[in-house]
Scaffold this active site. Structure first.
Site, PDB file in Angstrom:
ATOM      1  N   PRO A 118     -16.775-136.232 -31.088  1.00  0.00           N
ATOM      2  CA  PRO A 118     -17.415-136.880 -32.234  1.00  0.00           C
ATOM      3  C   PRO A 118     -18.481-137.859 -31.758  1.00  0.00           C
ATOM      4  CG  PRO A 118     -15.137-137.624 -31.991  1.00  0.00           C
ATOM      5  CD  PRO A 118     -15.385-136.599 -30.936  1.00  0.00           C
ATOM      6  N   HIS A 119     -19.590-137.923 -32.490  1.00  0.00           N
ATOM      7  CA  HIS A 119     -20.668-138.825 -32.071  1.00  0.00           C
ATOM      8  C   HIS A 119     -21.472-139.273 -33.277  1.00  0.00           C
ATOM      9  CE1 HIS A 119     -21.939-134.615 -31.685  1.00  0.00           C
ATOM     10  NE2 HIS A 119     -23.136-135.004 -32.073  1.00  0.00           N
ATOM     11  N   GLY A 120     -22.005-140.474 -33.143  1.00  0.00           N
ATOM     12  CA  GLY A 120     -22.808-141.029 -34.212  1.00  0.00           C
ATOM     13  C   GLY A 120     -23.982-141.806 -33.657  1.00  0.00           C
TER      14      GLY A 120
END
Length: 151
Positions: A66-68
């Site tokens: 997951p990445h933002g």
């Protein structure tokens, strides 16, 4: 950029007892907020959830990245978590996930961000490495394993 270059020991957590995708993402954000004080845990979670809306970051074989993207921050923060039990994560192979490597990156670092994602995916695609990650029984052992890893 390699995971070894951005992961800190206090952002490494082994055998977490959490049973849902949302709870895992919340735990990741709670850990990361210590390194990104200019953003709240809620803002960090929103950045991850926005990315998940585009498609799951579960890349298969029990692994998710997951990445933002974040505005107003200058450095990349990585969080590595393993869960005691695999969690349903809508991964591309429909397998539950138990290895999570989350990234929070400055919004204007697109090229670096992609190369970091590739580097992490390459590291975790090594079956022996993911097997070793799953065998870790302490946060320190997990952190040390990543630091000793060669791509």
């Amino acid at each position: 950029m390699k995971l070894q270059d951005i992961l800190t020991e206090d952002c490494t957590s082994c055998a977490v007892q959490i049973s849902s995708k949302k709870k895992i993402l919340e735990q990741i954000c709670a850990i990361a907020t210590n390194h990104i004080p200019e953003h709240s845990t809620f803002e960090l979670l929103q950045s991850l959830l926005e990315r998940e809306k585009m498609g799951s970051t579960g890349i298969g074989n029990g692994i998710a990245i997951p990445h933002g993207r974040l505005t107003g921050t200058k450095h990349v923060v990585a969080v590595l978590l393993t869960s005691e039990q695999p969690v349903a994560f809508d991964a591309i192979d429909n397998r539950a996930v138990d290895i999570f490597v989350a990234l929070f990156v400055p919004e204007d670092c697109c090229k670096e961000h992609l190369s970091t994602l590739q580097s992490i995916a390459k590291l975790l695609s090594n079956k022996q490495m993911s097997k070793s990650i799953r065998k870790c029984t302490s946060d320190k052992a997990l952190f040390d394993l990543i630091n000793q890893a060669a791509e």
